[in-house]
Design a protein around this motif. Structure first.
Motif, PDB file in Angstrom:
ATOM      1  N   UNK A   1      70.297  22.872   2.264  1.00  0.00           N
ATOM      2  CA  UNK A   1      70.686  24.237   1.930  1.00  0.00           C
ATOM      3  C   UNK A   1      71.047  25.041   3.181  1.00  0.00           C
ATOM      4  N   UNK A   2      70.493  24.687   4.310  1.00  0.00           N
ATOM      5  CA  UNK A   2      70.688  25.487   5.516  1.00  0.00           C
ATOM      6  C   UNK A   2      71.545  24.794   6.575  1.00  0.00           C
ATOM      7  N   UNK A   3      71.971  23.567   6.330  1.00  0.00           N
ATOM      8  CA  UNK A   3      72.775  22.876   7.337  1.00  0.00           C
ATOM      9  C   UNK A   3      74.175  23.450   7.365  1.00  0.00           C
ATOM     10  N   UNK A   4      74.881  23.267   8.487  1.00  0.00           N
ATOM     11  CA  UNK A   4      76.232  23.788   8.657  1.00  0.00           C
ATOM     12  C   UNK A   4      77.078  22.722   9.322  1.00  0.00           C
ATOM     13  N   UNK A   5      78.377  22.866   9.169  1.00  0.00           N
ATOM     14  CA  UNK A   5      79.306  21.952   9.835  1.00  0.00           C
ATOM     15  C   UNK A   5      79.228  22.177  11.341  1.00  0.00           C
ATOM     16  N   UNK A   6      79.153  21.110  12.078  1.00  0.00           N
ATOM     17  CA  UNK A   6      79.122  21.194  13.542  1.00  0.00           C
ATOM     18  C   UNK A   6      80.494  20.776  14.083  1.00  0.00           C
ATOM     19  N   UNK A   7      81.061  21.618  14.916  1.00  0.00           N
ATOM     20  CA  UNK A   7      82.400  21.387  15.479  1.00  0.00           C
ATOM     21  C   UNK A   7      82.281  21.159  16.976  1.00  0.00           C
ATOM     22  N   UNK A   8      83.011  20.172  17.451  1.00  0.00           N
ATOM     23  CA  UNK A   8      83.025  19.856  18.884  1.00  0.00           C
ATOM     24  C   UNK A   8      84.476  19.813  19.371  1.00  0.00           C
ATOM     25  N   UNK A   9      84.731  20.508  20.474  1.00  0.00           N
ATOM     26  CA  UNK A   9      86.047  20.475  21.122  1.00  0.00           C
ATOM     27  C   UNK A   9      85.896  19.687  22.417  1.00  0.00           C
ATOM     28  N   UNK A  10      86.603  18.594  22.530  1.00  0.00           N
ATOM     29  CA  UNK A  10      86.415  17.677  23.650  1.00  0.00           C
ATOM     30  C   UNK A  10      86.877  18.274  24.979  1.00  0.00           C
ATOM     31  N   UNK A  11      87.870  19.161  24.944  1.00  0.00           N
ATOM     32  CA  UNK A  11      88.385  19.794  26.160  1.00  0.00           C
ATOM     33  C   UNK A  11      88.475  21.290  25.922  1.00  0.00           C
TER      34      UNK A  11
ATOM     35  N   UNK B   1      79.714  16.705   9.199  1.00  0.00           N
ATOM     36  CA  UNK B   1      79.210  17.340   7.985  1.00  0.00           C
ATOM     37  C   UNK B   1      78.393  16.337   7.185  1.00  0.00           C
ATOM     38  N   UNK B   2      77.426  16.848   6.421  1.00  0.00           N
ATOM     39  CA  UNK B   2      76.570  16.009   5.577  1.00  0.00           C
ATOM     40  C   UNK B   2      77.110  15.877   4.166  1.00  0.00           C
ATOM     41  N   UNK B   3      78.070  16.706   3.817  1.00  0.00           N
ATOM     42  CA  UNK B   3      78.582  16.763   2.449  1.00  0.00           C
ATOM     43  C   UNK B   3      79.873  15.970   2.309  1.00  0.00           C
ATOM     44  N   UNK B   4      80.197  15.548   1.074  1.00  0.00           N
ATOM     45  CA  UNK B   4      81.512  14.930   0.836  1.00  0.00           C
ATOM     46  C   UNK B   4      82.628  15.902   1.202  1.00  0.00           C
ATOM     47  N   UNK B   5      83.833  15.368   1.410  1.00  0.00           N
ATOM     48  CA  UNK B   5      84.953  16.169   1.918  1.00  0.00           C
ATOM     49  C   UNK B   5      85.865  16.701   0.816  1.00  0.00           C
ATOM     50  N   UNK B   6      85.343  16.824  -0.408  1.00  0.00           N
ATOM     51  CA  UNK B   6      86.195  17.256  -1.511  1.00  0.00           C
ATOM     52  C   UNK B   6      86.712  18.678  -1.306  1.00  0.00           C
TER      53      UNK B   6
ATOM     54  N   UNK C   1      84.933  24.464   7.525  1.00  0.00           N
ATOM     55  CA  UNK C   1      83.870  24.686   6.525  1.00  0.00           C
ATOM     56  C   UNK C   1      83.968  23.597   5.460  1.00  0.00           C
ATOM     57  N   UNK C   2      82.794  23.265   4.837  1.00  0.00           N
ATOM     58  CA  UNK C   2      82.770  22.184   3.851  1.00  0.00           C
ATOM     59  C   UNK C   2      81.702  22.473   2.790  1.00  0.00           C
TER      60      UNK C   2
END
Length: 299
Positions: free
Chosen positions: A21-31, A50-55, A122-123
Protein backbone atom coordinates in the motif's frame (compact mmCIF):
# COMPACT_ATOMS: atom_id res chain seq x y z
CA UNK A 1 -6.37 -20.43 20.27
CA UNK A 2 -3.85 -19.33 17.58
CA UNK A 3 -0.38 -20.74 17.83
CA UNK A 4 2.89 -18.96 17.27
CA UNK A 5 2.95 -20.08 13.64
CA UNK A 6 -0.45 -18.49 12.99
CA UNK A 7 0.57 -15.21 14.57
CA UNK A 8 3.70 -15.18 12.45
CA UNK A 9 1.74 -15.66 9.22
CA UNK A 10 -0.74 -12.93 10.19
CA UNK A 11 2.08 -10.51 11.00
CA UNK A 12 3.78 -11.29 7.69
CA UNK A 13 0.54 -10.76 5.74
CA UNK A 14 0.00 -7.41 7.43
CA UNK A 15 3.56 -6.40 6.69
CA UNK A 16 3.27 -7.30 3.01
CA UNK A 17 -0.08 -5.54 2.74
CA UNK A 18 1.32 -2.42 4.35
CA UNK A 19 4.37 -2.51 2.05
CA UNK A 20 2.25 -2.86 -1.09
CA UNK A 21 0.00 0.00 0.00
CA UNK A 22 2.88 2.38 0.67
CA UNK A 23 5.47 1.36 -1.92
CA UNK A 24 6.27 3.68 -4.83
CA UNK A 25 7.95 3.42 -8.19
CA UNK A 26 11.68 4.01 -7.92
CA UNK A 27 13.32 5.87 -10.82
CA UNK A 28 17.03 5.92 -11.56
CA UNK A 29 18.81 8.18 -14.07
CA UNK A 30 22.17 6.72 -15.02
CA UNK A 31 23.68 10.08 -16.06
CA UNK A 32 22.86 13.46 -14.56
CA UNK A 33 24.08 15.38 -17.63
CA UNK A 34 24.38 14.54 -21.32
CA UNK A 35 26.05 16.40 -24.21
CA UNK A 36 25.25 16.20 -27.91
CA UNK A 37 26.37 18.07 -31.04
CA UNK A 38 23.53 19.89 -32.76
CA UNK A 39 21.95 17.66 -35.42
CA UNK A 40 23.11 14.39 -33.83
CA UNK A 41 21.06 11.84 -31.86
CA UNK A 42 21.22 11.29 -28.11
CA UNK A 43 19.71 8.78 -25.66
CA UNK A 44 18.10 10.15 -22.50
CA UNK A 45 18.38 7.36 -19.87
CA UNK A 46 15.66 6.56 -17.33
CA UNK A 47 15.12 3.20 -15.59
CA UNK A 48 12.41 2.33 -13.04
CA UNK A 49 11.49 -0.41 -10.57
CA UNK A 50 7.92 -1.35 -9.61
CA UNK A 51 6.24 -4.18 -7.70
CA UNK A 52 2.99 -4.02 -9.66
CA UNK A 53 2.08 -5.32 -13.13
CA UNK A 54 2.54 -2.80 -15.95
CA UNK A 55 -1.08 -2.68 -17.11
CA UNK A 56 -1.53 0.94 -16.02
CA UNK A 57 2.03 2.15 -16.41
CA UNK A 58 2.41 5.87 -17.15
CA UNK A 59 5.62 7.63 -18.22
CA UNK A 60 5.85 11.35 -18.93
CA UNK A 61 8.94 13.14 -20.23
CA UNK A 62 9.06 16.95 -19.89
CA UNK A 63 11.61 19.63 -20.76
CA UNK A 64 12.39 22.93 -19.05
CA UNK A 65 14.39 24.71 -21.79
CA UNK A 66 17.37 26.89 -20.99
CA UNK A 67 16.04 29.50 -23.40
CA UNK A 68 12.74 29.81 -21.50
CA UNK A 69 12.86 28.30 -17.99
CA UNK A 70 9.40 29.63 -17.14
CA UNK A 71 7.74 27.52 -19.85
CA UNK A 72 8.25 23.77 -19.33
CA UNK A 73 6.83 21.58 -22.08
CA UNK A 74 5.78 17.98 -22.59
CA UNK A 75 8.04 15.86 -24.79
CA UNK A 76 6.54 12.35 -24.98
CA UNK A 77 4.01 10.26 -22.98
CA UNK A 78 3.43 6.54 -22.54
CA UNK A 79 0.02 5.81 -21.06
CA UNK A 80 -1.84 2.48 -21.02
CA UNK A 81 0.22 1.19 -23.93
CA UNK A 82 -0.19 4.28 -26.13
CA UNK A 83 2.61 6.70 -27.09
CA UNK A 84 1.86 10.40 -27.61
CA UNK A 85 4.52 12.76 -28.99
CA UNK A 86 4.44 16.51 -28.46
CA UNK A 87 4.03 18.50 -31.72
CA UNK A 88 7.36 20.25 -31.04
CA UNK A 89 9.12 16.86 -31.04
CA UNK A 90 6.99 14.99 -33.57
CA UNK A 91 9.11 12.51 -35.51
CA UNK A 92 12.25 13.26 -33.46
CA UNK A 93 11.64 11.39 -30.18
CA UNK A 94 10.74 7.80 -29.25
CA UNK A 95 11.00 5.18 -26.50
CA UNK A 96 13.72 2.57 -26.95
CA UNK A 97 12.85 -0.25 -24.52
CA UNK A 98 9.19 -0.10 -23.53
CA UNK A 99 7.67 -1.23 -21.33
CA UNK A 100 10.69 -2.29 -19.27
CA UNK A 101 12.69 0.91 -19.75
CA UNK A 102 11.73 4.57 -19.96
CA UNK A 103 14.79 5.52 -22.07
CA UNK A 104 14.05 7.79 -25.03
CA UNK A 105 16.15 8.71 -28.05
CA UNK A 106 16.10 12.29 -29.37
CA UNK A 107 17.06 12.77 -33.03
CA UNK A 108 18.06 15.82 -35.05
CA UNK A 109 18.83 17.79 -31.91
CA UNK A 110 18.38 21.55 -31.90
CA UNK A 111 19.68 24.38 -29.76
CA UNK A 112 16.18 24.75 -28.31
CA UNK A 113 16.42 21.18 -26.92
CA UNK A 114 18.99 22.25 -24.33
CA UNK A 115 17.63 22.22 -20.79
CA UNK A 116 16.49 19.96 -17.93
CA UNK A 117 14.56 16.82 -18.85
CA UNK A 118 12.34 15.08 -16.27
CA UNK A 119 11.22 11.45 -16.39
CA UNK A 120 8.02 10.91 -14.29
CA UNK A 121 6.88 7.28 -13.80
CA UNK A 122 3.75 6.04 -12.02
CA UNK A 123 2.20 2.54 -11.94
CA UNK A 124 -1.16 2.19 -10.17
CA UNK A 125 -2.28 0.61 -7.93
CA UNK A 126 0.94 1.65 -6.24
CA UNK A 127 -0.18 4.55 -4.11
CA UNK A 128 3.11 6.29 -3.46
CA UNK A 129 4.30 9.39 -5.25
CA UNK A 130 5.45 8.94 -8.84
CA UNK A 131 9.14 8.31 -9.35
CA UNK A 132 11.00 11.28 -10.83
CA UNK A 133 14.41 11.49 -12.46
CA UNK A 134 16.17 14.56 -13.88
CA UNK A 135 19.03 15.11 -16.26
CA UNK A 136 20.41 18.12 -18.12
CA UNK A 137 21.02 18.12 -21.87
CA UNK A 138 23.68 20.39 -23.36
CA UNK A 139 23.57 20.97 -27.12
CA UNK A 140 26.92 21.93 -28.63
CA UNK A 141 27.24 23.90 -31.88
CA UNK A 142 30.15 25.28 -33.91
CA UNK A 143 30.29 29.05 -34.43
CA UNK A 144 28.15 30.46 -37.21
CA UNK A 145 29.78 32.57 -39.92
CA UNK A 146 30.44 35.94 -38.22
CA UNK A 147 29.47 39.33 -39.60
CA UNK A 148 32.16 42.05 -39.70
CA UNK A 149 31.14 45.72 -39.67
CA UNK A 150 32.93 49.04 -39.28
CA UNK A 151 31.81 52.56 -38.43
CA UNK A 152 33.53 55.87 -37.91
CA UNK A 153 35.79 58.20 -39.87
CA UNK A 154 38.63 56.86 -42.04
CA UNK A 155 40.01 60.35 -42.64
CA UNK A 156 43.50 60.89 -41.26
CA UNK A 157 43.15 61.53 -37.53
CA UNK A 158 39.66 60.00 -37.33
CA UNK A 159 38.35 57.19 -35.12
CA UNK A 160 37.13 53.78 -36.38
CA UNK A 161 35.28 50.98 -34.59
CA UNK A 162 35.41 47.39 -35.90
CA UNK A 163 32.64 44.99 -34.78
CA UNK A 164 32.32 41.22 -35.13
CA UNK A 165 29.13 39.29 -34.35
CA UNK A 166 28.46 35.52 -34.33
CA UNK A 167 24.82 34.64 -33.77
CA UNK A 168 25.35 30.94 -32.93
CA UNK A 169 27.88 28.80 -31.16
CA UNK A 170 28.06 26.82 -27.92
CA UNK A 171 30.17 26.93 -25.88
CA UNK A 172 30.27 30.68 -26.52
CA UNK A 173 32.99 31.23 -29.13
CA UNK A 174 36.17 33.14 -28.39
CA UNK A 175 36.78 36.20 -30.59
CA UNK A 176 40.14 37.43 -31.88
CA UNK A 177 40.77 40.55 -34.01
CA UNK A 178 43.98 40.69 -36.08
CA UNK A 179 45.58 43.07 -38.56
CA UNK A 180 47.04 40.85 -41.28
CA UNK A 181 49.01 43.31 -43.44
CA UNK A 182 51.85 44.10 -43.59
CA UNK A 183 52.50 42.21 -40.31
CA UNK A 184 50.09 40.05 -38.33
CA UNK A 185 49.17 41.91 -35.14
CA UNK A 186 46.66 40.87 -32.46
CA UNK A 187 44.35 43.66 -31.35
CA UNK A 188 42.67 44.11 -27.94
CA UNK A 189 39.01 43.07 -28.11
CA UNK A 190 36.16 44.60 -26.12
CA UNK A 191 33.37 42.02 -25.63
CA UNK A 192 29.92 43.62 -25.99
CA UNK A 193 28.08 40.58 -24.60
CA UNK A 194 28.71 36.93 -25.48
CA UNK A 195 28.21 37.28 -29.24
CA UNK A 196 29.86 40.59 -30.22
CA UNK A 197 33.46 41.77 -29.96
CA UNK A 198 34.76 45.16 -31.07
CA UNK A 199 38.05 46.99 -31.60
CA UNK A 200 38.50 50.77 -31.32
CA UNK A 201 41.14 52.51 -33.47
CA UNK A 202 41.83 56.15 -32.55
CA UNK A 203 43.82 58.72 -34.56
CA UNK A 204 43.50 56.70 -37.77
CA UNK A 205 46.54 56.98 -40.05
CA UNK A 206 48.20 55.35 -43.04
CA UNK A 207 49.77 52.78 -40.70
CA UNK A 208 46.27 51.57 -39.81
CA UNK A 209 45.36 50.87 -43.44
CA UNK A 210 45.20 47.19 -44.37
CA UNK A 211 43.28 43.94 -44.04
CA UNK A 212 41.64 43.04 -40.71
CA UNK A 213 40.29 39.61 -39.70
CA UNK A 214 37.90 38.52 -36.97
CA UNK A 215 38.13 34.86 -35.89
CA UNK A 216 35.44 33.15 -33.77
CA UNK A 217 36.18 29.68 -32.43
CA UNK A 218 35.13 27.05 -29.93
CA UNK A 219 35.97 23.36 -29.52
CA UNK A 220 33.91 22.48 -32.63
CA UNK A 221 35.49 24.83 -35.16
CA UNK A 222 36.54 28.31 -36.32
CA UNK A 223 34.99 30.86 -38.67
CA UNK A 224 36.37 34.15 -40.08
CA UNK A 225 35.24 37.45 -41.58
CA UNK A 226 37.33 40.30 -43.02
CA UNK A 227 37.41 44.11 -43.39
CA UNK A 228 39.75 46.13 -45.62
CA UNK A 229 40.39 49.71 -44.47
CA UNK A 230 42.18 52.56 -46.27
CA UNK A 231 43.01 55.98 -44.85
CA UNK A 232 41.80 59.07 -46.75
CA UNK A 233 44.21 62.03 -46.73
CA UNK A 234 42.82 65.43 -47.69
CA UNK A 235 44.85 67.44 -50.23
CA UNK A 236 47.17 70.08 -48.67
CA UNK A 237 45.67 73.57 -49.28
CA UNK A 238 49.03 75.39 -48.91
CA UNK A 239 49.65 78.93 -50.39
CA UNK A 240 52.14 77.52 -52.92
CA UNK A 241 49.54 75.19 -54.42
CA UNK A 242 46.95 77.97 -54.41
CA UNK A 243 49.34 80.35 -56.19
CA UNK A 244 50.10 77.67 -58.77
CA UNK A 245 46.40 77.19 -59.45
CA UNK A 246 45.86 80.95 -59.80
CA UNK A 247 48.88 81.29 -62.14
CA UNK A 248 47.62 78.44 -64.34
CA UNK A 249 44.20 80.04 -64.47
CA UNK A 250 45.68 83.44 -65.40
CA UNK A 251 47.77 81.93 -68.19
CA UNK A 252 44.73 80.12 -69.54
CA UNK A 253 42.74 83.36 -69.60
CA UNK A 254 45.61 85.22 -71.31
CA UNK A 255 45.90 82.52 -73.94
CA UNK A 256 42.17 82.68 -74.54
CA UNK A 257 42.37 86.47 -74.95
CA UNK A 258 45.21 86.15 -77.49
CA UNK A 259 43.20 83.63 -79.48
CA UNK A 260 40.19 85.92 -79.50
CA UNK A 261 42.37 88.89 -80.59
CA UNK A 262 43.95 86.94 -83.46
CA UNK A 263 40.55 85.79 -84.65
CA UNK A 264 39.22 89.36 -84.48
CA UNK A 265 42.18 90.78 -86.43
CA UNK A 266 41.85 88.07 -89.03
CA UNK A 267 38.18 88.80 -89.46
CA UNK A 268 38.80 92.55 -89.61
CA UNK A 269 41.39 92.05 -92.35
CA UNK A 270 38.97 89.93 -94.34
CA UNK A 271 36.22 92.51 -93.99
CA UNK A 272 38.60 95.36 -95.04
CA UNK A 273 39.71 93.45 -98.10
CA UNK A 274 36.12 92.78 -99.06
CA UNK A 275 35.18 96.47 -98.68
CA UNK A 276 38.12 97.59 -100.87
CA UNK A 277 37.16 95.08 -103.51
CA UNK A 278 33.60 96.43 -103.54
CA UNK A 279 34.78 100.05 -103.90
CA UNK A 280 37.02 99.23 -106.85
CA UNK A 281 34.21 97.38 -108.57
CA UNK A 282 31.84 100.32 -108.12
CA UNK A 283 34.37 102.79 -109.56
CA UNK A 284 34.88 100.60 -112.59
CA UNK A 285 31.18 100.33 -113.19
CA UNK A 286 30.81 104.14 -112.93
CA UNK A 287 33.44 104.71 -115.57
CA UNK A 288 32.12 101.96 -117.83
CA UNK A 289 28.57 103.22 -117.85
CA UNK A 290 29.19 107.03 -118.08
CA UNK A 291 27.07 108.43 -121.03
CA UNK A 292 29.09 109.56 -124.14
CA UNK A 293 29.13 113.29 -124.69
CA UNK A 294 27.47 114.23 -127.99
CA UNK A 295 29.42 116.78 -129.96
CA UNK A 296 27.35 119.59 -131.32
CA UNK A 297 28.16 121.22 -134.69
CA UNK A 298 27.73 124.86 -135.25
CA UNK A 299 27.02 126.09 -138.70
Amino acid sequence: MMGCEGWSLLWLACLVSSFLQNCAVRVTVRESSVEVVRGDSVTLPCTFFTMMPLYRLSIIWTLTPVSDPASPMQVIVYDHGQVIESPSFMGRVGFTGMPWSADVVLNDTRMSDAGVFRCVVSNPPETGDPGIGELSLTVLAPPSLPVCLWEGDTDAGGSVKLSCMALEGFPSPQMIWEKLEPDQINLPVNMDGEKTGSVQIANFSAQNSGLYRCSVSNLLGTQHCYINLSVYIHPDNSPGILQGVLLSLSMALLLLALIVLVLWLHRSAQESKWINSREEEECYNEIKYTPTLIKRSFV
